[in-house]
Scaffold this motif. Structure first.
Motif, PDB file in Angstrom:
ATOM      1  N   MET A  57       7.807   7.355   6.264  1.00  0.00           N
ATOM      2  CA  MET A  57       7.019   7.299   4.901  1.00  0.00           C
ATOM      3  C   MET A  57       8.119   7.446   3.627  1.00  0.00           C
ATOM      4  SD  MET A  57       3.511   9.064   3.726  1.00  0.00           S
ATOM      5  CE  MET A  57       2.816   8.510   2.033  1.00  0.00           C
ATOM      6  N   THR A  58       8.046   6.297   2.940  1.00  0.00           N
ATOM      7  CA  THR A  58       8.890   6.490   1.797  1.00  0.00           C
ATOM      8  C   THR A  58       7.917   6.413   0.458  1.00  0.00           C
ATOM      9  OG1 THR A  58      10.651   5.419   2.537  1.00  0.00           O
ATOM     10  CG2 THR A  58      10.817   5.550   0.298  1.00  0.00           C
ATOM     11  N   ALA A  59       7.957   7.363  -0.525  1.00  0.00           N
ATOM     12  CA  ALA A  59       7.114   7.292  -1.502  1.00  0.00           C
ATOM     13  C   ALA A  59       8.139   7.108  -2.858  1.00  0.00           C
ATOM     14  CB  ALA A  59       6.210   8.586  -1.602  1.00  0.00           C
ATOM     15  N   ASP A  60       7.350   6.676  -3.958  1.00  0.00           N
ATOM     16  CA  ASP A  60       8.098   6.073  -5.384  1.00  0.00           C
ATOM     17  C   ASP A  60       7.053   6.916  -6.407  1.00  0.00           C
ATOM     18  OD1 ASP A  60       8.963   5.159  -7.488  1.00  0.00           O
ATOM     19  OD2 ASP A  60       9.336   3.185  -6.783  1.00  0.00           O
ATOM     20  N   GLY A  61       7.583   8.076  -6.794  1.00  0.00           N
ATOM     21  CA  GLY A  61       6.876   8.725  -8.199  1.00  0.00           C
ATOM     22  C   GLY A  61       7.850   8.402  -9.260  1.00  0.00           C
ATOM     23  N   GLY A  62       8.893   8.121  -9.118  1.00  0.00           N
ATOM     24  CA  GLY A  62       9.723   7.872 -10.397  1.00  0.00           C
ATOM     25  C   GLY A  62       9.773   9.135 -11.285  1.00  0.00           C
ATOM     26  N   GLY A  63       9.623  10.199 -10.661  1.00  0.00           N
ATOM     27  CA  GLY A  63       9.614  11.504 -11.395  1.00  0.00           C
ATOM     28  C   GLY A  63       8.471  11.759 -12.415  1.00  0.00           C
ATOM     29  N   VAL A  64       7.453  10.646 -12.367  1.00  0.00           N
ATOM     30  CA  VAL A  64       6.279  10.556 -13.272  1.00  0.00           C
ATOM     31  C   VAL A  64       5.050  11.203 -12.532  1.00  0.00           C
ATOM     32  CG1 VAL A  64       4.771   9.438 -14.591  1.00  0.00           C
ATOM     33  CG2 VAL A  64       7.207   8.743 -14.526  1.00  0.00           C
TER      34      VAL A  64
ATOM     35  N   MET B  62      -4.246   5.503  -8.164  1.00  0.00           N
ATOM     36  CA  MET B  62      -3.044   6.626  -8.017  1.00  0.00           C
ATOM     37  C   MET B  62      -2.060   6.125  -7.240  1.00  0.00           C
ATOM     38  SD  MET B  62      -4.637   8.532 -10.125  1.00  0.00           S
ATOM     39  CE  MET B  62      -3.825  10.257 -10.053  1.00  0.00           C
ATOM     40  N   THR B  63      -2.318   5.383  -6.221  1.00  0.00           N
ATOM     41  CA  THR B  63      -1.101   4.816  -5.120  1.00  0.00           C
ATOM     42  C   THR B  63      -1.566   3.455  -4.600  1.00  0.00           C
ATOM     43  OG1 THR B  63      -1.075   7.208  -4.519  1.00  0.00           O
ATOM     44  CG2 THR B  63      -0.062   5.716  -2.895  1.00  0.00           C
ATOM     45  N   VAL B  64      -0.606   2.630  -4.306  1.00  0.00           N
ATOM     46  CA  VAL B  64      -0.667   1.683  -3.619  1.00  0.00           C
ATOM     47  C   VAL B  64       0.315   1.551  -2.559  1.00  0.00           C
ATOM     48  CG1 VAL B  64      -0.396  -0.966  -3.688  1.00  0.00           C
ATOM     49  CG2 VAL B  64      -1.325   0.098  -5.747  1.00  0.00           C
TER      50      VAL B  64
ATOM     51  N   ASN C 241       4.399   5.563  -8.872  1.00  0.00           N
ATOM     52  CA  ASN C 241       4.925   5.477 -10.476  1.00  0.00           C
ATOM     53  C   ASN C 241       3.835   4.640 -10.956  1.00  0.00           C
ATOM     54  OD1 ASN C 241       6.000   5.180 -12.584  1.00  0.00           O
ATOM     55  ND2 ASN C 241       8.513   4.687 -11.938  1.00  0.00           N
ATOM     56  N   PRO C 242       3.395   5.258 -11.975  1.00  0.00           N
ATOM     57  CA  PRO C 242       2.196   4.495 -12.697  1.00  0.00           C
ATOM     58  C   PRO C 242       2.777   3.336 -13.630  1.00  0.00           C
ATOM     59  CG  PRO C 242       2.801   6.729 -14.016  1.00  0.00           C
ATOM     60  CD  PRO C 242       3.238   6.708 -12.654  1.00  0.00           C
ATOM     61  N   GLU C 243       4.144   3.581 -13.812  1.00  0.00           N
ATOM     62  CA  GLU C 243       4.759   2.355 -14.688  1.00  0.00           C
ATOM     63  C   GLU C 243       4.869   1.132 -13.678  1.00  0.00           C
ATOM     64  OE1 GLU C 243       8.543   3.446 -16.161  1.00  0.00           O
ATOM     65  OE2 GLU C 243       7.868   4.893 -17.406  1.00  0.00           O
ATOM     66  N   LYS C 244       4.751   1.286 -12.521  1.00  0.00           N
ATOM     67  CA  LYS C 244       4.733   0.103 -11.451  1.00  0.00           C
ATOM     68  C   LYS C 244       3.297  -0.145 -11.012  1.00  0.00           C
ATOM     69  CE  LYS C 244       9.326   1.170  -9.582  1.00  0.00           C
ATOM     70  NZ  LYS C 244      10.182   1.132  -8.361  1.00  0.00           N
ATOM     71  N   LEU C 245       2.345   0.319 -11.420  1.00  0.00           N
ATOM     72  CA  LEU C 245       1.092  -0.066 -11.111  1.00  0.00           C
ATOM     73  C   LEU C 245       0.047  -0.889 -12.471  1.00  0.00           C
ATOM     74  CD1 LEU C 245      -0.055   3.391  -9.196  1.00  0.00           C
ATOM     75  CD2 LEU C 245       1.040   1.355  -8.183  1.00  0.00           C
TER      76      LEU C 245
ATOM     77  N   TRP D 266      13.384   4.678  -4.781  1.00  0.00           N
ATOM     78  CA  TRP D 266      13.052   3.577  -5.559  1.00  0.00           C
ATOM     79  C   TRP D 266      12.415   2.601  -4.690  1.00  0.00           C
ATOM     80  CZ3 TRP D 266      13.695  -1.831  -5.916  1.00  0.00           C
ATOM     81  CH2 TRP D 266      13.159  -2.321  -6.872  1.00  0.00           C
ATOM     82  N   LEU D 267      11.440   1.800  -4.904  1.00  0.00           N
ATOM     83  CA  LEU D 267      10.459   0.960  -4.197  1.00  0.00           C
ATOM     84  C   LEU D 267      10.418  -0.270  -5.080  1.00  0.00           C
ATOM     85  CD1 LEU D 267       8.042   2.740  -1.997  1.00  0.00           C
ATOM     86  CD2 LEU D 267      10.076   1.754  -1.247  1.00  0.00           C
ATOM     87  N   PRO D 268      10.255  -1.551  -4.568  1.00  0.00           N
ATOM     88  CA  PRO D 268       9.908  -2.749  -5.427  1.00  0.00           C
ATOM     89  C   PRO D 268       8.294  -2.553  -6.022  1.00  0.00           C
ATOM     90  CG  PRO D 268      10.656  -3.469  -3.238  1.00  0.00           C
ATOM     91  CD  PRO D 268      10.413  -1.927  -3.343  1.00  0.00           C
ATOM     92  N   GLU D 269       8.124  -3.186  -7.126  1.00  0.00           N
ATOM     93  CA  GLU D 269       6.658  -3.216  -7.774  1.00  0.00           C
ATOM     94  C   GLU D 269       5.606  -4.064  -6.522  1.00  0.00           C
ATOM     95  OE1 GLU D 269       6.317  -4.226 -11.642  1.00  0.00           O
ATOM     96  OE2 GLU D 269       8.052  -3.109 -12.275  1.00  0.00           O
TER      97      GLU D 269
END
Length: 316
Positions: free
Chosen positions: A217-224, A274-276, A294-298, A87-90
């Motif tokens: 490197m930490t990635a947050d996809g949120g399962g989405v 797609m990625t920030v 995670n598109p919900e955070k983008l 989990w990463l901040p938005e």
């Protein structure tokens, strides 16, 4: 902590400040807006006679927003355990970079993210350190050290004595000092630009040269969205991972953008973000990468355009 005006216009003027407080406490624009709306709902549920007795509606709203955020932080651990992957901040955009180039229009609906002041206290590195604090430490530190609220008022939020709140802020400060080298690194803009060029060229050797051997490197996809469920460790492994990502996404465009107030990269495909990615740099090399997929955070990034020029200035 607020104004002495009790009218609707007076409390509406507090919205931006409340969003800034709530985002730093929660690391989520959506959750921050929900917390602030909840606080406003509680205000309007008060009998008119009770509202008239409150000399500072802003202080009341901040106290209530702080308590709501404290409750949310208390339950965050369980929510994070259910979250798929890291989990990463938005990440937050700087719309001044791309509104001029025809991005999101100023006449569009108001976005809570637009009201958040971009400074060190919203940088990904800073918010990641805040995540390591206890909920009470985080509230005490953010309200006192970031927003300069007195401990006597913070005590009303936490339900503790001012002396106890002072100790909580001091403990949080020690956590921050331990990670300070990562939070205040400079020279990011040039390094991020070189990372973009090497990534675009799929040059593994160049990427390895730009990454610290112990980089993470930490990635947050949120399962989405597709993302590594665990941090990728080591400069060489990260470089190969980044090139593999580019191979799987032909037509990917890499844009230099301010991400939560510091230089970062935005990857978009067919006009969709797609990625920030946020970066921490030490001694001219990248030590940490945080990639939000995670598109919900983008959602605040909808409308980013390639033609806009980054306005990093001295922040790089």
């Amino acid at each position: 902590m607020g104004t002495a005006e009790n009218g609707t216009a007076g409390i509406a003027a507090e919205h931006g400040q409340l969003i800034n407080v709530a985002y730093r406490l929660l690391g989520s624009v959506t959750e921050a807006e929900d917390a602030v709306q909840d606080a406003y709902a509680r205000w309007f549920q008060l009998p008119p006679s009770r509202r008239e007795e409150i000399l500072s509606p802003g202080a009341w709203l901040t106290t209530v927003t702080g308590r709501i955020c404290l409750d949310l932080l208390g339950s965050a651990r369980a929510r994070r355990e259910r979250y798929v992957g890291a989990w990463l901040p938005e990440p937050l955009p700087d719309r001044t970079e791309w509104d001029r180039a025809g991005g999101a229009g100023a006449s569009g609906p108001a976005d809570p993210a637009d009201q958040i002041v971009l400074d060190e206290s919203v940088a990904t590195a800073f918010l990641v350190v805040l995540e390591s604090m206890t909920p009470a430490e985080r509230v005490a530190f953010v309200l006192h050290d970031v927003f300069r609220y007195p401990f006597a008022e913070i005590a009303d939020v936490l339900g503790r004595s001012p002396a106890a709140c002072k100790q909580l802020a001091a403990s949080a400060r020690r956590r921050l000092r331990a990670a300070r080298a990562e939070v205040t690194a400079s020279g990011r803009a040039d390094v991020v630009r070189r990372v973009k060029e090497a990534w675009r060229a799929k040059d593994v050797a160049a990427l390895v040269g730009l990454l610290d051997p112990a980089a993470v490197m930490t990635a947050d996809g949120g399962g989405v969205a597709g993302a590594a469920l665990r941090p990728v460790e080591g400069g060489a492994r990260i470089a190969r991972y980044m090139v593999a990502m580019a191979d799987r996404a032909p037509g990917l465009e890499l844009l230099e953008r301010s991400v939560s107030g510091v230089p970062g990269l935005v990857a978009q495909r067919a006009g969709a973000v797609m990625t920030v990615a946020s970066f921490e740099v030490r001694d001219g090399r990248v030590t940490r990468i945080w990639a939000v997929r995670n598109p919900e955070k983008l959602r605040p990034w909808a409308g980013v355009t390639e033609g806009a020029a980054p306005s990093w200035g001295a922040r790089g």
